[in-house]
Design an enzyme around this catalytic site. Structure first.
Site, PDB file in Angstrom:
ATOM      1  N   CYS A  93      19.947  62.753  82.951  1.00 29.37           N
ATOM      2  CA  CYS A  93      19.132  63.782  82.315  1.00 29.37           C
ATOM      3  C   CYS A  93      20.028  64.843  81.687  1.00 29.37           C
ATOM      4  O   CYS A  93      20.647  65.646  82.387  1.00 29.37           O
ATOM      5  CB  CYS A  93      18.212  64.435  83.347  1.00 29.37           C
ATOM      6  SG  CYS A  93      16.874  63.371  83.894  1.00 29.37           S
ATOM      7  N   LEU A  94      20.084  64.829  80.368  1.00 29.17           N
ATOM      8  CA  LEU A  94      20.848  65.819  79.621  1.00 29.17           C
ATOM      9  C   LEU A  94      20.099  66.143  78.336  1.00 29.17           C
ATOM     10  O   LEU A  94      19.593  65.238  77.675  1.00 29.17           O
ATOM     11  CB  LEU A  94      22.237  65.290  79.266  1.00 29.17           C
ATOM     12  CG  LEU A  94      23.362  65.417  80.294  1.00 29.17           C
ATOM     13  CD1 LEU A  94      24.616  64.742  79.760  1.00 29.17           C
ATOM     14  CD2 LEU A  94      23.645  66.865  80.633  1.00 29.17           C
TER      15      LEU A  94
END
Length: 444
Positions: A93-94
């Protein structure tokens, strides 16, 4: 994928491979630049310290307009979530990957690239990963502080167990364990089927991780010994409030077992270089090209150092085996090594340069780049296929009088702590180094 896109990816890969960041590595299988494997070494002073974390990167046709897909491979077969933003199923998750909503300006842009993605992932591996979970950024109640400590503790344990030991045991065929491929997080069935080739057997970081294990072995043991005092064997990991079914880090502390396994891996790696020597003698008997090449390189390197007035170094082959070089380095005058004599052994693989030399300083020396068992950290090899360049790097590593602080280059935790400590500690480091230099003649 357009030629422009392929050229862009190729350039980025080359820049990372030529760069001086010891914590990043990339590789491709054959010539397919669309599918990249990346290795991130866990940052020092974090629970991820010197762990080996692998990621699969898939570039789409729209790159660099659109970000690539990135999936974590080091997940214990899809059973372990190493970070609030790195899921057990592999999802990362970025905001720059478009897998998490970010603030304005944090989205992907074509000005970014693979290196910036890897650095962003590495930044998640902080000293307090608990705060990476949305809503917990400023958590500072006593409950949160306890959770933070518990979270760090289990990540440190699993970093050693999964990212280091499972990986190395897999490479060395110990107990049949090791890194397991897992179908990564995907959004469509088509993407999942396309990713199968990405997870076919391909181990581009095997030699790198073996050498790094020997570099960081003392640090691993130090961490185990310190943590084992805090966490008894059999104590269960604490579950975090943001961990859910199939996306958690469950288990128990087993530091006694981790230490045992560390010692076995270390022993197997020591045995491996002895096997190189035996293989080398067979190659000599069979007059294989690699043996002839190494013999020629030895003679050229030996002749070069005879003419080198700045470095006093004697070279000879061990038992006339061009796969094992003996070096005798005389300490340079007016330096901390002045008056010392150091026996060094360089072991060369029959698969050189696919496997790089391993170096042991046989003369005991108290030095920040020499581990307790004599393993030498060396870097800055000018030509990867030229063994003379390795000898040059060995000499530079030992004789460097003004080393820059970089925890990734420090293989003797005690020596490093003194060298970069208080003024009194620095003096203590110099005294210990000088004492070992003065005693070095007894071992020659």
């Amino acid at each position: 994928m357009s030629n422009q896109s392929i050229l862009r990816i190729t350039r980025e890969l080359n820049e990372i491979q030529r760069g001086d960041d010891l914590s990043l590595a990339v590789a491709i299988k054959d010539v397919d630049v669309r599918h990249v494997r990346a290795l991130i070494i866990g940052p020092s002073d974090t629970p991820y310290e010197f762990g080996f974390f692998e990621f699969a990167v898939r570039f789409g046709k729209e790159y660099p307009t659109k970000a690539p897909t990135v999936n974590a491979v080091t997940t214990n077969g899809g059973r372990t979530r190493f970070n609030p933003n790195i899921y057990a199923q592999g999802k990362v998750c970025l905001s720059i990957l478009g897998t998490w909503r970010g603030e304005r300006g944090e989205e992907w842009s074509s000005a970014q690239g693979l290196e910036s993605i890897l650095i962003s992932i590495q930044s998640l591996m902080s000293g307090n990963p608990y705060e990476n979970e949305p809503g917990f950024e400023d958590a500072n109640t006593e409950y949160d502080k306890t959770n933070q400590a518990n979270y760090v503790a289990k990540i440190r344990h699993e970093t050693l167990r999964i990212s280091v030991l499972d990986r190395l045991e897999g490479y060395l065929n110990i107990k049949g364990t090791g890194p397991k491929a897992v179908t990564p997080y995907k959004t469509t069935e088509a993407e999942s089927s396309e990713a199968l080739d990405e997870y076919a057997p391909f181990e581009p970081f095997k030699d790198r991780c073996k050498r790094r294990f020997l570099w960081y072995y003392d640090s691993y043991i130090k961490a185990i010994d310190e943590e084992s005092k805090k966490h008894k064997d059999g104590k269960s990991f604490e579950k975090m409030p943001f961990e859910g079914p199939s996306n958690t880090m469950d288990g128990t502390f087993q530091y006694t077992e981790l230490r045992r396994r560390m010692n076995i891996v270390h022993q197997k790696l020591e045995e491996e270089v002895q096997a190189w020597a035996a293989e080398g003698m067979e190659a000599v008997k069979k007059e294989l090209t690699i043996a002839t090449n190494l013999q020629r390189q030895f003679e050229q390197t030996q002749e070069g150092y005879k003419r080198n007035c700045d470095v006093q170094l004697e070279l000879e082959l061990c038992d006339k085996n061009p796969f094992v070089w003996n070096l005798l380095l005389f300490g340079k005058m007016m330096t901390n090594l002045d008056g010392g004599m150091f026996r060094i052994k360089m072991f060369i693989s029959p698969r050189f340069p696919q496997e790089l030399p391993r170096v042991k300083v046989e003369t005991p020396i108290f030095h920040h780049r020499v581990s307790k068992d004599g393993t030498l950290f060396y870097l800055d090899v000018k030509r990867i296929d030229d063994l003379g360049s390795y000898v040059d790097a060995i000499v530079r590593s030992l004789q460097d009088e003004d080393p820059k602080y970089d925890p990734r280059t420090l293989v003797n935790p005690e020596a490093a702590q003194l060298l970069w400590g208080t003024s009194d500690e620095k003096k203590q480091y110099s005294r210990k180094l000088r004492r070992s230099v003065q005693d070095s003649s007894e071992f020659c």
